[in-house]
Design an enzyme around this catalytic site. Sequence first.
Site, short mmCIF file in Angstrom:
data_model
loop_
_atom_site.label_atom_id
_atom_site.label_comp_id
_atom_site.label_asym_id
_atom_site.label_seq_id
_atom_site.Cartn_x
_atom_site.Cartn_y
_atom_site.Cartn_z
N HIS A 49 33.68 15.66 32.66
CA HIS A 49 32.85 15.23 31.54
C HIS A 49 32.76 16.35 30.49
O HIS A 49 32.60 16.08 29.31
CB HIS A 49 31.44 14.88 32.01
CG HIS A 49 31.36 13.62 32.80
ND1 HIS A 49 31.54 13.58 34.16
CD2 HIS A 49 31.14 12.34 32.42
CE1 HIS A 49 31.41 12.33 34.58
NE2 HIS A 49 31.16 11.56 33.54
N ASP A 69 39.73 6.83 32.92
CA ASP A 69 38.33 7.20 32.87
C ASP A 69 37.97 7.31 31.38
O ASP A 69 38.84 7.24 30.51
CB ASP A 69 38.10 8.54 33.59
CG ASP A 69 36.66 8.70 34.09
OD1 ASP A 69 35.79 7.93 33.66
OD2 ASP A 69 36.43 9.60 34.92
#
Length: 397
Positions: free
Chosen positions: A253, A326
């Site tokens: 992230h 993702d």
Amino acid sequence: MRQVKLWMRAAILFICGASIFTSCTNDDDPVTPPTDEVETQLQKMTLREKVGQLFYVRPECLDTTIHFNLVSTIDHSADDIKKIKLQAVNGTMQGVNEKYPVGGIILYAHNIEDEAQLARFISQIRTLNGSPLLCIDEEGGRVARIGNNENFQVEKFESMGAIGATGDPQNAYHCGNTIGAYLRRYGFDIDFAPVADVNTNPENIVIGARAFSDDPAVAAPMVVNYLQGLKDAGVTGCIKHFPGHGDTKADTHYGYAQSLKTWEQMKDCEMITFKAGIQWGTQLIMTAHIATPNVTGSDIPATMSSVILQDKLRGELGYQNIIITDAMEMGAITKQYTNGEAAVGTLQAGADIVLGPQNFVEAFDAVVKAVEDGRLSEQRIDQSVRRILKLKRQIGR
């Protein structure tokens, strides 16, 4: 009489053999393209309509007045986007969507207030150009957009790690079936779950108890039973994060993360769960943004590596269904690539769906331009759109 019996046997073998070969026909075979409803629909689509099917985005991406940076806070969701609490389709979104069709919408916790609001929002989303599927991250445990909302009275689960610790795959089935039942009731099509990672690194800060186990022999049957539970409830699951995010220390992230395992080491661990999911028939596999230098020979994220997606996942493991990235708004991508570079690069590598680009319009335009200037062929786009349209028909959308 004997000759007649031999002839009949030969005929049966010929018919059975023909049916076997027919069932194994690759939809992407340029010599014998499919002639079913999917192919008919595909042939009628414009390039922009096809490109739209490749994008699954958060609703904020259709509102070009909203600007956000998703890697700014520890919970992976910027304060500004949470404060906006986009919970309905507005005029700006409708205007953007007229030119930019979209294949799917993913909702996050801040997009969901209560049952009444969610029903209205989903009804509005269903009218958008591109006939988007409704998606959510509802794993159970700490990643549960609805389960952790106090306005929804649904069964909650401690973690997948706790379920794995019971050693009973039926508990994973119950979890998947329970979550699938309420997602189906609220109108969702796809759940980006379960996590198929094997949590072998105790320093892992992003997977942890989201995985069923640090033992692939325990995790694999849990993954398959969770998928079956979702399917029996009428929801499509997605195993993640290929080729395995369980042996990393960093969080994609925020930025660069890597696994230093060789492919042989992965085959003895991570691939056990992914192979189980593939053999079961999973319709979607989500990629990880981790680098695997001892597999690919470079620091390129797996999401953008043809070695990982084409050579390993499609070639060696034989997976033929949808590969979805993702979220492309994550730091491991945005700190290295522009929106356009990332979207085009992952499609060139073999992905079918670009999930959550930071700037949807920019990424969309880049893919169209890449087709127009020859860096991506329309035939390559068609390969992915076929898979996506097939799934939509299976879901009934």
